[in-house]
Design a protein around this motif. Structure first.
Motif, PDB file in Angstrom:
ATOM      1  N   PHE A  42       0.829  -1.181   0.000  1.00 16.96           N
ATOM      2  CA  PHE A  42       0.000   0.000   0.000  1.00 16.96           C
ATOM      3  C   PHE A  42       0.871   1.242   0.000  1.00 16.96           C
ATOM      4  N   GLU A  43       0.435   2.216  -0.727  1.00 24.57           N
ATOM      5  CA  GLU A  43       1.153   3.493  -0.746  1.00 24.57           C
ATOM      6  C   GLU A  43       0.372   4.473   0.117  1.00 24.57           C
ATOM      7  N   PRO A  44       0.943   4.944   1.217  1.00 26.60           N
ATOM      8  CA  PRO A  44       0.198   5.862   2.092  1.00 26.60           C
ATOM      9  C   PRO A  44       0.021   7.222   1.421  1.00 26.60           C
ATOM     10  N   TYR A  45      -1.094   7.848   1.724  1.00 24.77           N
ATOM     11  CA  TYR A  45      -1.352   9.208   1.257  1.00 24.77           C
ATOM     12  C   TYR A  45      -0.643  10.168   2.191  1.00 24.77           C
ATOM     13  N   ARG A  46       0.143  11.031   1.633  1.00 30.78           N
ATOM     14  CA  ARG A  46       0.821  12.045   2.434  1.00 30.78           C
ATOM     15  C   ARG A  46       0.297  13.397   2.001  1.00 30.78           C
ATOM     16  N   ILE A  47      -0.142  14.168   2.963  1.00 33.74           N
ATOM     17  CA  ILE A  47      -0.635  15.505   2.635  1.00 33.74           C
ATOM     18  C   ILE A  47       0.527  16.313   2.076  1.00 33.74           C
ATOM     19  N   PRO A  48       0.338  16.893   0.900  1.00 35.23           N
ATOM     20  CA  PRO A  48       1.412  17.712   0.345  1.00 35.23           C
ATOM     21  C   PRO A  48       1.640  18.938   1.223  1.00 35.23           C
ATOM     22  N   ASN A  49       2.690  19.662   0.921  1.00 29.79           N
ATOM     23  CA  ASN A  49       2.957  20.874   1.687  1.00 29.79           C
ATOM     24  C   ASN A  49       1.746  21.785   1.617  1.00 29.79           C
ATOM     25  N   ILE A  50       1.105  21.968   2.744  1.00 28.27           N
ATOM     26  CA  ILE A  50      -0.090  22.795   2.798  1.00 28.27           C
ATOM     27  C   ILE A  50       0.299  24.250   2.573  1.00 28.27           C
ATOM     28  N   LYS A  51      -0.375  24.837   1.638  1.00 30.46           N
ATOM     29  CA  LYS A  51      -0.137  26.249   1.365  1.00 30.46           C
ATOM     30  C   LYS A  51      -0.866  27.078   2.424  1.00 30.46           C
TER      31      LYS A  51
ATOM     32  N   VAL B 160      -6.235   6.152   2.529  1.00 27.72           N
ATOM     33  CA  VAL B 160      -6.414   7.582   2.762  1.00 27.72           C
ATOM     34  C   VAL B 160      -7.037   7.760   4.136  1.00 27.72           C
ATOM     35  N   ALA B 161      -6.441   8.603   4.937  1.00 22.97           N
ATOM     36  CA  ALA B 161      -7.036   8.984   6.223  1.00 22.97           C
ATOM     37  C   ALA B 161      -7.381  10.459   6.107  1.00 22.97           C
ATOM     38  N   LEU B 162      -8.640  10.761   6.161  1.00 22.59           N
ATOM     39  CA  LEU B 162      -9.095  12.152   6.102  1.00 22.59           C
ATOM     40  C   LEU B 162      -9.574  12.516   7.499  1.00 22.59           C
ATOM     41  N   TRP B 163      -8.810  13.322   8.178  1.00 23.99           N
ATOM     42  CA  TRP B 163      -9.144  13.730   9.536  1.00 23.99           C
ATOM     43  C   TRP B 163     -10.054  14.937   9.441  1.00 23.99           C
ATOM     44  N   ASN B 164     -11.338  14.719   9.625  1.00 24.62           N
ATOM     45  CA  ASN B 164     -12.297  15.811   9.525  1.00 24.62           C
ATOM     46  C   ASN B 164     -12.539  16.352  10.927  1.00 24.62           C
TER      47      ASN B 164
ATOM     48  N   MET C  85     -17.331  -2.282  23.820  1.00 17.00           N
ATOM     49  CA  MET C  85     -16.495  -1.086  23.868  1.00 17.00           C
ATOM     50  C   MET C  85     -15.217  -1.351  23.073  1.00 17.00           C
ATOM     51  N   ILE C  86     -14.736  -0.341  22.383  1.00 14.11           N
ATOM     52  CA  ILE C  86     -13.469  -0.425  21.672  1.00 14.11           C
ATOM     53  C   ILE C  86     -12.669   0.828  21.973  1.00 14.11           C
ATOM     54  N   ASN C  87     -11.455   0.832  21.506  1.00 17.73           N
ATOM     55  CA  ASN C  87     -10.601   2.004  21.605  1.00 17.73           C
ATOM     56  C   ASN C  87     -10.227   2.380  20.178  1.00 17.73           C
ATOM     57  N   ALA C  88      -9.955   3.638  19.935  1.00 17.42           N
ATOM     58  CA  ALA C  88      -9.594   4.074  18.586  1.00 17.42           C
ATOM     59  C   ALA C  88      -8.399   3.296  18.044  1.00 17.42           C
ATOM     60  N   THR C  89      -7.506   2.849  18.914  1.00 20.13           N
ATOM     61  CA  THR C  89      -6.347   2.087  18.443  1.00 20.13           C
ATOM     62  C   THR C  89      -6.746   0.723  17.889  1.00 20.13           C
ATOM     63  N   ASP C  90      -7.943   0.239  18.228  1.00 22.99           N
ATOM     64  CA  ASP C  90      -8.410  -1.041  17.704  1.00 22.99           C
ATOM     65  C   ASP C  90      -8.551  -1.020  16.180  1.00 22.99           C
ATOM     66  N   VAL C  91      -8.802   0.135  15.605  1.00 20.29           N
ATOM     67  CA  VAL C  91      -8.966   0.185  14.147  1.00 20.29           C
ATOM     68  C   VAL C  91      -7.652  -0.060  13.426  1.00 20.29           C
TER      69      VAL C  91
ATOM     70  N   GLY D  26      -5.586  -2.488  13.947  1.00 22.62           N
ATOM     71  CA  GLY D  26      -5.602  -3.910  13.643  1.00 22.62           C
ATOM     72  C   GLY D  26      -6.460  -4.202  12.418  1.00 22.62           C
ATOM     73  N   LEU D  27      -7.603  -3.524  12.325  1.00 21.73           N
ATOM     74  CA  LEU D  27      -8.468  -3.664  11.154  1.00 21.73           C
ATOM     75  C   LEU D  27      -7.727  -3.240   9.890  1.00 21.73           C
ATOM     76  N   PHE D  28      -7.040  -2.105   9.956  1.00 16.11           N
ATOM     77  CA  PHE D  28      -6.309  -1.630   8.784  1.00 16.11           C
ATOM     78  C   PHE D  28      -5.233  -2.633   8.378  1.00 16.11           C
ATOM     79  N   GLY D  29      -4.559  -3.233   9.355  1.00  6.68           N
ATOM     80  CA  GLY D  29      -3.555  -4.250   9.069  1.00  6.68           C
ATOM     81  C   GLY D  29      -4.161  -5.457   8.386  1.00  6.68           C
ATOM     82  N   GLU D  30      -5.335  -5.915   8.856  1.00  2.00           N
ATOM     83  CA  GLU D  30      -6.013  -7.052   8.235  1.00  2.00           C
ATOM     84  C   GLU D  30      -6.397  -6.733   6.794  1.00  2.00           C
ATOM     85  N   ILE D  31      -6.914  -5.546   6.562  1.00  3.64           N
ATOM     86  CA  ILE D  31      -7.320  -5.153   5.223  1.00  3.64           C
ATOM     87  C   ILE D  31      -6.116  -5.143   4.280  1.00  3.64           C
ATOM     88  N   ALA D  32      -4.986  -4.660   4.769  1.00  7.70           N
ATOM     89  CA  ALA D  32      -3.772  -4.560   3.950  1.00  7.70           C
ATOM     90  C   ALA D  32      -3.092  -5.913   3.750  1.00  7.70           C
ATOM     91  N   GLY D  33      -3.521  -6.911   4.525  1.00  6.64           N
ATOM     92  CA  GLY D  33      -2.927  -8.233   4.383  1.00  6.64           C
ATOM     93  C   GLY D  33      -1.661  -8.377   5.176  1.00  6.64           C
TER      94      GLY D  33
END
Length: 181
Positions: free
Chosen positions: A1-10, A40-44, A166-172, A174-181
Protein backbone atom coordinates in the motif's frame (compact mmCIF):
# COMPACT_ATOMS: atom_id res chain seq x y z
CA UNK A 1 0.00 0.00 0.00
CA UNK A 2 1.15 3.49 -0.75
CA UNK A 3 0.20 5.86 2.09
CA UNK A 4 -1.35 9.21 1.26
CA UNK A 5 0.82 12.04 2.43
CA UNK A 6 -0.63 15.51 2.64
CA UNK A 7 1.41 17.71 0.35
CA UNK A 8 2.96 20.87 1.69
CA UNK A 9 -0.09 22.79 2.80
CA UNK A 10 -0.14 26.25 1.37
CA UNK A 11 -1.18 29.14 3.59
CA UNK A 12 -4.92 29.58 3.95
CA UNK A 13 -6.57 31.89 1.51
CA UNK A 14 -8.86 34.58 2.90
CA UNK A 15 -12.27 33.04 3.66
CA UNK A 16 -11.13 29.47 2.94
CA UNK A 17 -12.47 26.74 5.18
CA UNK A 18 -9.54 24.33 5.59
CA UNK A 19 -11.65 21.12 5.82
CA UNK A 20 -12.92 21.91 2.29
CA UNK A 21 -9.35 21.97 0.98
CA UNK A 22 -8.43 18.73 2.77
CA UNK A 23 -11.46 17.01 1.21
CA UNK A 24 -10.40 18.38 -2.21
CA UNK A 25 -6.91 16.91 -1.74
CA UNK A 26 -8.29 13.52 -0.70
CA UNK A 27 -10.63 13.47 -3.72
CA UNK A 28 -7.76 14.34 -6.07
CA UNK A 29 -5.57 11.61 -4.54
CA UNK A 30 -8.29 8.94 -4.79
CA UNK A 31 -9.03 9.81 -8.42
CA UNK A 32 -5.32 9.69 -9.32
CA UNK A 33 -4.67 6.35 -7.60
CA UNK A 34 -7.71 4.25 -8.52
CA UNK A 35 -5.71 1.53 -10.25
CA UNK A 36 -3.62 0.49 -7.23
CA UNK A 37 -4.31 -0.21 -3.55
CA UNK A 38 -4.03 2.84 -1.30
CA UNK A 39 -4.99 4.14 2.12
CA UNK A 40 -6.41 7.58 2.76
CA UNK A 41 -7.04 8.98 6.22
CA UNK A 42 -9.10 12.15 6.10
CA UNK A 43 -9.14 13.73 9.54
CA UNK A 44 -12.30 15.81 9.53
CA UNK A 45 -11.82 17.89 12.64
CA UNK A 46 -14.55 20.38 11.80
CA UNK A 47 -16.55 19.77 14.97
CA UNK A 48 -13.91 20.64 17.49
CA UNK A 49 -12.76 23.35 19.80
CA UNK A 50 -11.81 26.05 19.03
CA UNK A 51 -15.00 26.62 17.12
CA UNK A 52 -14.01 27.61 13.61
CA UNK A 53 -17.25 27.24 11.74
CA UNK A 54 -17.99 28.13 8.12
CA UNK A 55 -19.65 31.52 8.40
CA UNK A 56 -22.18 30.93 5.60
CA UNK A 57 -23.60 28.00 7.58
CA UNK A 58 -23.49 29.76 10.96
CA UNK A 59 -25.87 32.37 9.58
CA UNK A 60 -28.27 29.59 8.54
CA UNK A 61 -28.48 28.29 12.15
CA UNK A 62 -28.41 31.54 14.15
CA UNK A 63 -32.19 31.93 13.94
CA UNK A 64 -32.69 28.36 15.21
CA UNK A 65 -30.66 28.57 18.43
CA UNK A 66 -32.74 27.10 21.25
CA UNK A 67 -33.31 23.68 22.87
CA UNK A 68 -32.67 21.76 19.63
CA UNK A 69 -29.70 23.88 18.49
CA UNK A 70 -27.67 25.27 21.39
CA UNK A 71 -24.86 26.76 19.35
CA UNK A 72 -25.12 27.89 15.72
CA UNK A 73 -21.38 27.34 15.21
CA UNK A 74 -21.61 23.73 16.38
CA UNK A 75 -24.61 23.00 14.13
CA UNK A 76 -22.81 24.62 11.19
CA UNK A 77 -19.71 22.48 11.75
CA UNK A 78 -21.83 19.29 11.85
CA UNK A 79 -23.43 20.23 8.54
CA UNK A 80 -20.05 21.10 7.00
CA UNK A 81 -18.63 17.73 8.04
CA UNK A 82 -21.62 15.88 6.59
CA UNK A 83 -21.46 17.92 3.37
CA UNK A 84 -17.75 17.26 2.84
CA UNK A 85 -18.10 13.53 3.49
CA UNK A 86 -21.03 13.36 1.05
CA UNK A 87 -19.02 15.31 -1.54
CA UNK A 88 -16.06 12.92 -1.17
CA UNK A 89 -18.24 9.84 -1.69
CA UNK A 90 -20.05 11.29 -4.72
CA UNK A 91 -16.94 12.86 -6.31
CA UNK A 92 -15.01 9.60 -6.16
CA UNK A 93 -17.89 7.47 -7.47
CA UNK A 94 -18.41 5.54 -4.24
CA UNK A 95 -21.98 6.83 -3.99
CA UNK A 96 -24.55 8.74 -6.04
CA UNK A 97 -26.74 11.65 -5.04
CA UNK A 98 -30.40 10.68 -4.83
CA UNK A 99 -31.72 14.10 -5.88
CA UNK A 100 -33.26 14.77 -2.45
CA UNK A 101 -30.04 15.51 -0.56
CA UNK A 102 -29.31 11.90 0.36
CA UNK A 103 -26.96 9.24 -0.92
CA UNK A 104 -27.33 5.99 -2.77
CA UNK A 105 -24.49 3.87 -1.44
CA UNK A 106 -24.03 0.12 -1.75
CA UNK A 107 -20.75 -0.99 -0.15
CA UNK A 108 -20.93 -4.36 -1.94
CA UNK A 109 -20.45 -2.54 -5.27
CA UNK A 110 -17.12 -1.03 -4.20
CA UNK A 111 -13.65 -2.26 -3.34
CA UNK A 112 -13.42 0.28 -0.56
CA UNK A 113 -13.64 0.02 3.20
CA UNK A 114 -14.84 3.18 4.90
CA UNK A 115 -14.20 3.70 8.60
CA UNK A 116 -15.75 6.63 10.42
CA UNK A 117 -14.87 7.19 14.05
CA UNK A 118 -15.59 10.16 16.28
CA UNK A 119 -13.59 11.53 19.13
CA UNK A 120 -14.99 11.57 22.63
CA UNK A 121 -18.05 13.70 22.19
CA UNK A 122 -19.04 17.27 22.91
CA UNK A 123 -18.32 19.64 25.77
CA UNK A 124 -21.23 20.62 27.99
CA UNK A 125 -22.17 23.85 26.24
CA UNK A 126 -22.67 22.08 22.89
CA UNK A 127 -24.34 18.88 24.11
CA UNK A 128 -27.63 18.35 22.32
CA UNK A 129 -30.80 16.87 23.83
CA UNK A 130 -31.48 14.18 25.00
CA UNK A 131 -27.93 14.01 26.41
CA UNK A 132 -26.96 15.53 29.77
CA UNK A 133 -24.24 18.23 29.60
CA UNK A 134 -23.06 17.18 33.07
CA UNK A 135 -22.25 13.69 31.77
CA UNK A 136 -20.55 14.69 28.52
CA UNK A 137 -16.96 14.94 27.29
CA UNK A 138 -14.32 15.16 30.03
CA UNK A 139 -16.42 12.99 32.37
CA UNK A 140 -16.17 9.27 33.08
CA UNK A 141 -19.84 8.69 32.27
CA UNK A 142 -20.56 6.49 29.26
CA UNK A 143 -21.88 9.47 27.30
CA UNK A 144 -18.53 11.18 27.91
CA UNK A 145 -16.53 8.39 26.31
CA UNK A 146 -19.11 6.83 23.99
CA UNK A 147 -18.46 7.68 20.33
CA UNK A 148 -19.61 6.44 16.95
CA UNK A 149 -17.62 3.92 14.95
CA UNK A 150 -18.94 2.84 11.57
CA UNK A 151 -17.26 0.34 9.27
CA UNK A 152 -18.69 -0.19 5.81
CA UNK A 153 -17.48 -2.06 2.76
CA UNK A 154 -17.48 -5.37 0.94
CA UNK A 155 -15.24 -6.99 3.59
CA UNK A 156 -17.78 -6.50 6.40
CA UNK A 157 -18.98 -10.02 7.26
CA UNK A 158 -22.36 -9.15 8.80
CA UNK A 159 -23.47 -5.71 7.59
CA UNK A 160 -26.30 -3.76 9.18
CA UNK A 161 -25.67 -4.82 12.76
CA UNK A 162 -24.90 -2.92 15.94
CA UNK A 163 -22.10 -4.15 18.19
CA UNK A 164 -22.38 -3.13 21.82
CA UNK A 165 -18.75 -3.92 22.78
CA UNK A 166 -16.50 -1.09 23.87
CA UNK A 167 -13.47 -0.43 21.67
CA UNK A 168 -10.60 2.00 21.60
CA UNK A 169 -9.59 4.07 18.59
CA UNK A 170 -6.35 2.09 18.44
CA UNK A 171 -8.41 -1.04 17.70
CA UNK A 172 -8.97 0.18 14.15
CA UNK A 173 -5.24 -0.13 13.43
CA UNK A 174 -5.60 -3.91 13.64
CA UNK A 175 -8.47 -3.66 11.15
CA UNK A 176 -6.31 -1.63 8.78
CA UNK A 177 -3.56 -4.25 9.07
CA UNK A 178 -6.01 -7.05 8.24
CA UNK A 179 -7.32 -5.15 5.22
CA UNK A 180 -3.77 -4.56 3.95
CA UNK A 181 -2.93 -8.23 4.38
Amino acid sequence: FEPYRIPNIKPRREGEYLPDRLADEAIDFIRANRKKPFFVALWNYTVHWPMQAPQHLVEKYESRVGPGVKDARYAAMIEAMDTEFRRLLVSTGLARADGAGGLIYDPALTNTVIVIIGDNGSFGNTVQLPFDPNRAKATAYQTGVWVPLTVSGPLVANPGRDVAHMINATDVFGLFGEIAG
